[in-house]
Design a protein around this motif. Structure first.
Motif, PDB file in Angstrom:
ATOM      1  N   GLN A 130      51.328  59.544 -76.529  1.00 27.52           N
ATOM      2  CA  GLN A 130      52.007  59.446 -75.252  1.00 27.52           C
ATOM      3  C   GLN A 130      52.712  60.756 -74.975  1.00 27.52           C
ATOM      4  OE1 GLN A 130      55.274  56.771 -75.259  1.00 27.52           O
ATOM      5  NE2 GLN A 130      55.418  56.594 -73.063  1.00 27.52           N
ATOM      6  N   GLU A 131      52.790  61.113 -73.742  1.00 26.23           N
ATOM      7  CA  GLU A 131      53.440  62.358 -73.377  1.00 26.23           C
ATOM      8  C   GLU A 131      54.891  62.327 -73.834  1.00 26.23           C
ATOM      9  OE1 GLU A 131      55.277  62.337 -69.896  1.00 26.23           O
ATOM     10  OE2 GLU A 131      56.065  64.332 -70.259  1.00 26.23           O
ATOM     11  N   PRO A 132      55.376  63.395 -74.514  1.00 29.03           N
ATOM     12  CA  PRO A 132      56.741  63.389 -75.008  1.00 29.03           C
ATOM     13  C   PRO A 132      57.742  63.221 -73.879  1.00 29.03           C
ATOM     14  CG  PRO A 132      55.782  65.579 -75.117  1.00 29.03           C
ATOM     15  CD  PRO A 132      54.687  64.637 -74.796  1.00 29.03           C
ATOM     16  N   GLY A 133      58.763  62.467 -74.179  1.00 20.31           N
ATOM     17  CA  GLY A 133      59.772  62.209 -73.183  1.00 20.31           C
ATOM     18  C   GLY A 133      59.579  60.898 -72.455  1.00 20.31           C
ATOM     19  N   ARG A 155      46.967  64.454 -63.389  1.00 16.10           N
ATOM     20  CA  ARG A 155      46.649  63.053 -63.094  1.00 16.10           C
ATOM     21  C   ARG A 155      45.796  62.465 -64.216  1.00 16.10           C
ATOM     22  NH1 ARG A 155      47.636  61.164 -57.987  1.00 16.10           N
ATOM     23  NH2 ARG A 155      48.141  62.735 -56.407  1.00 16.10           N
ATOM     24  N   TRP A 156      44.754  63.205 -64.622  1.00 16.49           N
ATOM     25  CA  TRP A 156      43.868  62.677 -65.669  1.00 16.49           C
ATOM     26  C   TRP A 156      44.610  62.549 -66.993  1.00 16.49           C
ATOM     27  CZ3 TRP A 156      42.308  65.181 -70.195  1.00 16.49           C
ATOM     28  CH2 TRP A 156      41.423  64.430 -70.975  1.00 16.49           C
ATOM     29  N   LEU A 157      45.396  63.568 -67.362  1.00 15.93           N
ATOM     30  CA  LEU A 157      46.062  63.540 -68.655  1.00 15.93           C
ATOM     31  C   LEU A 157      47.113  62.447 -68.722  1.00 15.93           C
ATOM     32  CD1 LEU A 157      46.182  67.335 -69.189  1.00 15.93           C
ATOM     33  CD2 LEU A 157      45.380  65.705 -70.891  1.00 15.93           C
ATOM     34  N   LEU A 158      47.878  62.277 -67.641  1.00 19.50           N
ATOM     35  CA  LEU A 158      48.873  61.206 -67.649  1.00 19.50           C
ATOM     36  C   LEU A 158      48.190  59.856 -67.748  1.00 19.50           C
ATOM     37  CD1 LEU A 158      51.437  62.478 -64.991  1.00 19.50           C
ATOM     38  CD2 LEU A 158      51.649  62.494 -67.474  1.00 19.50           C
ATOM     39  N   SER A 159      47.044  59.734 -67.072  1.00 18.99           N
ATOM     40  CA  SER A 159      46.288  58.487 -67.165  1.00 18.99           C
ATOM     41  C   SER A 159      45.726  58.300 -68.558  1.00 18.99           C
ATOM     42  CB  SER A 159      45.154  58.501 -66.133  1.00 18.99           C
ATOM     43  OG  SER A 159      44.296  57.406 -66.331  1.00 18.99           O
ATOM     44  N   ASN A 160      45.214  59.385 -69.130  1.00 23.28           N
ATOM     45  CA  ASN A 160      44.573  59.303 -70.443  1.00 23.28           C
ATOM     46  C   ASN A 160      45.586  59.060 -71.543  1.00 23.28           C
ATOM     47  OD1 ASN A 160      43.669  60.931 -73.050  1.00 23.28           O
ATOM     48  ND2 ASN A 160      41.826  60.192 -72.017  1.00 23.28           N
ATOM     49  N   ALA A 222      44.996  69.423 -78.463  1.00 17.60           N
ATOM     50  CA  ALA A 222      44.274  69.950 -77.306  1.00 17.60           C
ATOM     51  C   ALA A 222      44.722  69.257 -76.022  1.00 17.60           C
ATOM     52  CB  ALA A 222      42.767  69.780 -77.510  1.00 17.60           C
ATOM     53  N   LYS A 223      44.864  67.942 -76.089  1.00 23.08           N
ATOM     54  CA  LYS A 223      45.291  67.196 -74.896  1.00 23.08           C
ATOM     55  C   LYS A 223      46.741  67.519 -74.531  1.00 23.08           C
ATOM     56  CE  LYS A 223      42.138  63.268 -75.451  1.00 23.08           C
ATOM     57  NZ  LYS A 223      42.024  61.811 -75.701  1.00 23.08           N
ATOM     58  N   LYS A 224      47.571  67.673 -75.556  1.00 24.77           N
ATOM     59  CA  LYS A 224      48.976  68.002 -75.294  1.00 24.77           C
ATOM     60  C   LYS A 224      49.096  69.357 -74.619  1.00 24.77           C
ATOM     61  CE  LYS A 224      53.510  68.093 -75.701  1.00 24.77           C
ATOM     62  NZ  LYS A 224      53.771  69.515 -75.422  1.00 24.77           N
ATOM     63  N   TRP A 225      48.329  70.332 -75.096  1.00 24.87           N
ATOM     64  CA  TRP A 225      48.397  71.651 -74.476  1.00 24.87           C
ATOM     65  C   TRP A 225      47.771  71.624 -73.088  1.00 24.87           C
ATOM     66  CZ3 TRP A 225      46.633  74.075 -79.696  1.00 24.87           C
ATOM     67  CH2 TRP A 225      47.750  74.171 -80.533  1.00 24.87           C
ATOM     68  N   MET A 226      46.789  70.774 -72.902  1.00 20.78           N
ATOM     69  CA  MET A 226      46.223  70.595 -71.555  1.00 20.78           C
ATOM     70  C   MET A 226      47.297  70.020 -70.627  1.00 20.78           C
ATOM     71  SD  MET A 226      42.849  70.690 -70.360  1.00 20.78           S
ATOM     72  CE  MET A 226      42.015  70.168 -68.862  1.00 20.78           C
ATOM     73  N   LEU A 227      48.065  69.084 -71.144  1.00 25.99           N
ATOM     74  CA  LEU A 227      49.150  68.498 -70.350  1.00 25.99           C
ATOM     75  C   LEU A 227      50.220  69.544 -70.056  1.00 25.99           C
ATOM     76  CD1 LEU A 227      50.475  65.959 -69.115  1.00 25.99           C
ATOM     77  CD2 LEU A 227      51.537  65.546 -71.329  1.00 25.99           C
TER      78      LEU A 227
END
Length: 1045
Positions: A130-133, A155-160, A222-227
């Motif tokens: 989950q996205e930190p915070g 949008r995609w990353l928050l959804s993913n 990778a996903k975190k850095w994309m976010l």
């Protein structure tokens, strides 16, 4: 050249604003871009001069980036907008010049391509987070005002990252996901150029490779850095990013590169105008296999200026290195030990249960290593929590990975109602799931869709017990697809396929032709091609256990066949799997330990008589200790223990009770004790070699206790480079009076005060030691004198090797006097590299005059010179001297020394002479050849390695070989004889009367003329062996094999 004009923009600034611009310039990353420009020069520059400094002495990309950022910080949005407009205009002109079709703008941003290509070769890592915070309830608030790329990306990353699968990770796999994820990503951000501005030394491109085991967090990073990129948290990096998942793309049909990019999340919504502005090289409009497109990305045939972020496993690094150019490799370790411990404390409500479970996992090195993946930690906690609440012992569950995953599978899929049997459809579902796993492993895929399930004749509802138990789960990235909780779960179920009754033992049968049989599964060739098969093999051994088979049958109502055991035994005895090498031994020990089946281990070890054991980790020690206590046929054992297994310098405390002695190594000493039981279990063990081993005081004491407490038949013991320093002393203490011991080698740099104990061994009435090799031993003159005295009394020692010992004058003199004693029975003596000079040779000459037992003498690597040789020859010429072998390798001898030795040959008993690495030249060879022609010369072996012999000497050598009737070995290695020299030798070698059997030459295999000549010589003299000089004998003399000890 910059894409906007900096000078007029800076000239718009007031004096105070220009000072503010300079101050902010130094604070923006990467600060080292201005390090080569003095602060004074920048401070004194006006707007025009500053523009000149920046555009001529700093990277253009950096100047463009920081200029806009500084203007924004100064609230000079007018200047920032002018710069952006000029950038966009320059980009459009570039695209039109290259005839790339356009259909609209892209938010006023110039595209700098970034490919976040998560190229996960054979990946099935399950990394949900989950996205930190905390979660974002309203993505519109975050995406407002962003460019199209950033808006769609976030949008995609928050959804993913907050999908329906997210709570599973948050609640079960990773407690307090936000905090853990933040700490986890911070650990690696400082290593990655686009996350750590201080690392940027110029414009991109970069290739960053994240490598690590399955499930340790590579894709999460990778996903975190994309976010972070989508939320504009990466400091001034990229304006566009693409996320490519190979796990999903592996099912994609051939397509164009543009179509491939549209497979990225929401990329199709951006429109062709965005894709059109990506700088691409090569023919990207032609459909190609996805593997070709991804390979072109890695080799920079597509998007040559892009930054690539690649994730892979260690086993794929070799293949990846062939594709990428100068990558930055970063190892992702996953959970460290502190992370794992913290995870257990969060998962369990009671601290004592958490720590007990954690210690249980830590007690299994293999399982603890796998715990770097959060999913494995979750499996361990899930299994052990129920057991601890019932008061059960968790140790058996944690003993091996097989026992853990078996418990997990049975727990997650067992009937809800106690006492009720398995559901009727469960056996069929388990068979289908194991077949699905096996097919995936062999096809190197981890993603399955409804079509895959349909081929097995099952649907999602049939697999509901496994879905509910989280053994199988819906994939978070690919809708309508499934994967396993972790790669280890898939590997475990793939191994189970071979034991279920529907599969024939040792053969996959016609039911699954795309799956290899047991022999293929365990073959080196297949495992090199598909590394996942190695772990499947471990699990297969682990499941070949009667107790585990009964548990599977009771839980799932299926029939488990153990006929596969015989196939496993056959494979372990094949050439592919043998105990002939240390790597094979290590692999087999791992497999046999996984089985936890004593009968299987005994049967596998029954024919093994020689074993080379290399302990590289705690895991190796645990495996070997279990296996060796069940072996009984060993005769020869080689042991090497790497540094770090035992704690060093643990001998500070005095020996006392078991608890006191094992305090430092309390966890490993019980396993070490089991391994040392090999001396009691193997009654015919006659050879022990412990080399390059880092032990502890406690482990050495325990080893010595085990050897001395059981009747043992050891005959040869080698200790070479062993620590700690007192290891040699402790071994010698127990070897005193050891009646079967005949050969002892002690070699290392820590043998202080060894001679007094050795003297005790030699003087023991039960001593039968015949060979003693003592290398690099520090001793006083008196201690050497004591050794010399003990040699007069000992009646068994015939061979003494004192290589690399520096004698005091008195010590050497006493040793020579001992050789004259009538009771001294030494026959072979080596004083190699003992810092002897010609001065020592006078005493030695007197010894050779009277000693009638000494037959072999090695004085290699001592600076004797020609004068020393002259003195030695005086002793050798006496009829009482019986010396047969003399080694003078690297003794500073010239042609003058050779003349003296040549004159000696008619009157001496020498049959073996080594003059290697002495510059004897043409003259020396000539006199030696004259001696060889004499009928009274008895030399059988002559070594002239590296003696500066030229083709001019080959006529003399050829003449000597034609007339000599005794010489069978001649070493001419490291001498440049060329074709002409070898041809002259060949004339003599072809003669039937030539007795030579072995010839060593420096051979240029690229010279076809020489190769043809050698073939002709071999045809003319079939009994002759010609060896190529391809070894370095400075540490291993050419004559060492013949100078027998």
């Amino acid at each position: 050249k910059m894409d906007f004009n900096l000078r007029p923009l800076l000239e718009q600034l007031e004096l105070e604003e220009l000072s503010q611009f300079k101050s902010l310039l130094r604070t923006l990353p990467p600060q080292d871009e201005l390090q080569h420009v003095s602060q004074t020069e920048v401070d004194e520059a006006n707007g025009q001069q500053l523009a000149e400094i920046l555009t001529t002495r700093c990277p253009v990309f950096w100047v463009e980036m920081v200029t806009i950022q500084v203007f924004d910080k100064m609230n000079r949005t007018d200047l920032s907008k002018r710069a952006k407009d000029e950038l966009r205009e320059a980009a459009l002109k570039s695209l039109q010049k290259n005839k790339v079709p356009l259909s609209g703008g892209c938010g006023g941003h110039r595209l700098v391509p970034l490919i976040d290509a998560c190229l996960e070769f054979s990946s099935c890592a399950r990394e949900l987070t989950q996205e930190p915070g905390g979660s974002v309830t309203n993505p519109e608030e975050v995406t407002e005002g962003l460019s199209p790329w950033r808006e769609l990306g976030i949008r995609w990353l928050l959804s993913n990252l907050t999908s329906t699968s997210g709570p599973i990770w948050k609640q079960n796999l990773w407690p307090e996901a936000s905090e853990k994820l933040h700490r986890f990503t911070q650990r690696y951000e400082r290593l990655v150029p686009f996350c750590n501005p201080n690392m940027l030394d110029g414009p991109f491109p970069h290739t960053v490779v994240l490598q690590g085991a399955a499930g340790v967090g590579k894709t999460t990073l990778a996903k975190k850095w994309m976010l972070d990129w989508a939320q504009d948290h990466l400091p001034g990096t990229f304006h566009s990013a693409f996320y490519l998942s190979c796990k999903e793309l592996g099912r994609q049909a051939p397509c164009t590169f543009a179509e491939l990019l549209k497979k990225c999340p929401d990329a199709q919504e951006v429109g062709p105008q965005v894709l059109a502005q990506v700088t691409i090289c090569g023919n990207w409009e032609k459909p190609k296999p996805v593997s070709v497109l991804l390979g072109s990305l890695l080799m920079r045939k597509l998007l040559p200026k892009a930054t690539l972020l690649v994730t892979t496993r260690p086993e794929a690094l070799g293949e990846l290195r062939l594709l990428v150019d100068q990558p930055l490799f970063i190892e992702v370790e996953g959970f460290l030990e502190a992370d794992r411990r913290g995870y257990f404390l969060k998962h369990f409500e009671q601290q004592d249960q958490a720590l007990r479970a954690f210690e249980g996992m830590k007690g299994s090195p293999a399982l603890f290593h796998m715990g770097a993946a959060p999913a494995v930690c979750w499996v361990v906690c899930t299994c052990l929590k129920g057991q601890l609440e019932k008061g059960e012992d968790p140790a058996p569950t944690c003993r091996t990975p097989t026992s853990l995953f078996l418990r997990f599978l049975c727990n997650q899929c067992s009937p809800v109602a106690p006492g009720s049997g398995p559901a009727p459809h469960l056996p069929t579902a388990l068979q289908a799931l194991s077949l699905l796993a096996a097919r995936g492993i062999w096809a190197q895929t981890s993603l399955f869709d409804c079509e895959d399930l349909g081929q097995l004749g099952v649907s999602e509802s049939d697999l509901r017990p496994f879905l509910d138990g989280k053994v199988l789960q819906a994939d978070a990235d690919c809708e309508g697809c499934y994967d396993f909780l972790h790669l280890s779960v898939q590997q475990f179920l793939a191994a189970l396929f071979y034991l279920l009754d529907s599969a024939e033992p040792g053969d996959a049968g016609g039911w699954a032709p795309d799956i290899g049989n047991v022999r293929a599964l365990l073959s080196k060739e297949e495992r090199l091609r598909n590394p996942s098969l190695t772990r499947v093999g471990y699990f297969l051994f682990g499941l070949a256990n009667q107790e585990r088979a009964r548990e599977l049958e009771a839980t799932f109502g299926c029939r488990v066949s153990l006929d596969v055991r015989q196939e496993l035994l056959r494979v372990t005895r094949s050439r592919d799997w043998s105990f002939s090498s240390r790597a094979d031994t290590r692999e087999l020990m791992c497999c046999l330990y996984e089985s936890q089946e004593e009968a299987l281990v005994r049967e596998a070890l029954a024919p093994i008589t020689e074993l080379a054991l290399h302990l590289q980790s705690e895991r190796d020690l645990v495996h070997a200790s279990f296996c060796l206590r069940h072996g009984q046929a060993l005769r020869r054992l080689w042991l090497q223990v790497e540094k770090g297994i035992f704690l060093e310098n643990d001998g500070a405390s005095e020996p006392g009770t078991w608890e006191e002695r094992s305090q430092s190594d309390r966890h490993l000493l019980p396993f070490w004790a089991d391994l040392c039981s090999v001396f009691g279990a193997n009654k015919n063990l006659v050879f022990l070699d412990i080399s390059r081993s880092f032990l502890s005081t406690s482990s050495v004491r325990l080893l010595c206790e085990k050897i001395s407490s059981v009747p043992c038949s050891l005959q040869k013991v080698v200790l070479r480079n062993v620590s700690p320093a007192d290891a040699y002393r402790n071994f010698c203490v127990i070897l005193g009076g050891y009646e079967t011991l005949t050969h002892l080698t002690l070699e290392g740099n820590d043998q202080n005060n060894m001679l007094p104990i050795l003297c005790g061994v030699l003087l023991h009435p039960k001593c039968h030691l015949q060979y003693l090799r003592l290398v690099s031993c520090s001793a006083t003159a008196q201690q050497w004198a004591d050794l010399a005295s003990s040699l007069e009394t000992n009646h068994s020692l015939t061979c003494l090797n004192l290589t690399a010992n520096e004698f005091q004058d008195e010590g050497a003199r006493l040793l020579y006097m001992t050789l004259r004693h009538p009771k001294c029975i030494l026959q072979r003596l080596s004083l190699e590299n003992c810092h002897l000079t010609a001065a020592y040779c006078k005493e030695l000459t007197s010894t050779l005059m009277v000693n009638q037992r000494l037959t072999h003498l090695c004085l290699a690597k001592n600076d004797l010179g020609d004068h020393g040789v002259r003195l030695l020859c005086e002793g050798l010429s006496y009829p009482e001297c019986r010396l047969q072998t003399l080694v003078l390798f690297h003794c500073s001898i010239t042609s003058d020394g050779c003349i003296i030795l040549a004159l000696l040959q008619e009157s001496s008993s020498l049959t073996h002479l080594d003059l290697g690495l002495n510059h004897i030249g043409t003259t020396g060879v000539k006199f030696l050849c004259e001696a060889l022609k004499k009928p009274l010369c008895h030399l059988r072996c002559l070594w002239l390695w590296g003696c500066a012999i030229t083709p001019f000497s080959c006529a003399d050598l050829s003449s000597a070989l034609s007339s000599n009737q005794h010489l069978i070995t001649l070493d001419l290695g490291q001498n440049s004889l060329e074709y002409s020299g070898i041809k002259m030798l060949g004339d003599a070698l072809k003669l039937q009367s030539c007795p030579l059997q072995k010839l060593r030459l420096k051979i240029d295999h690229s010279d076809a003329q020489i190769q043809k000549l050698l073939e002709e010589i071999k045809e003319g003299n079939p009994k002759l062996t010609i060896e190529r000089d391809n070894e370095e004998p400075r540490n291993n003399r050419p004559s060492s094999a013949d100078f027998i000890f």
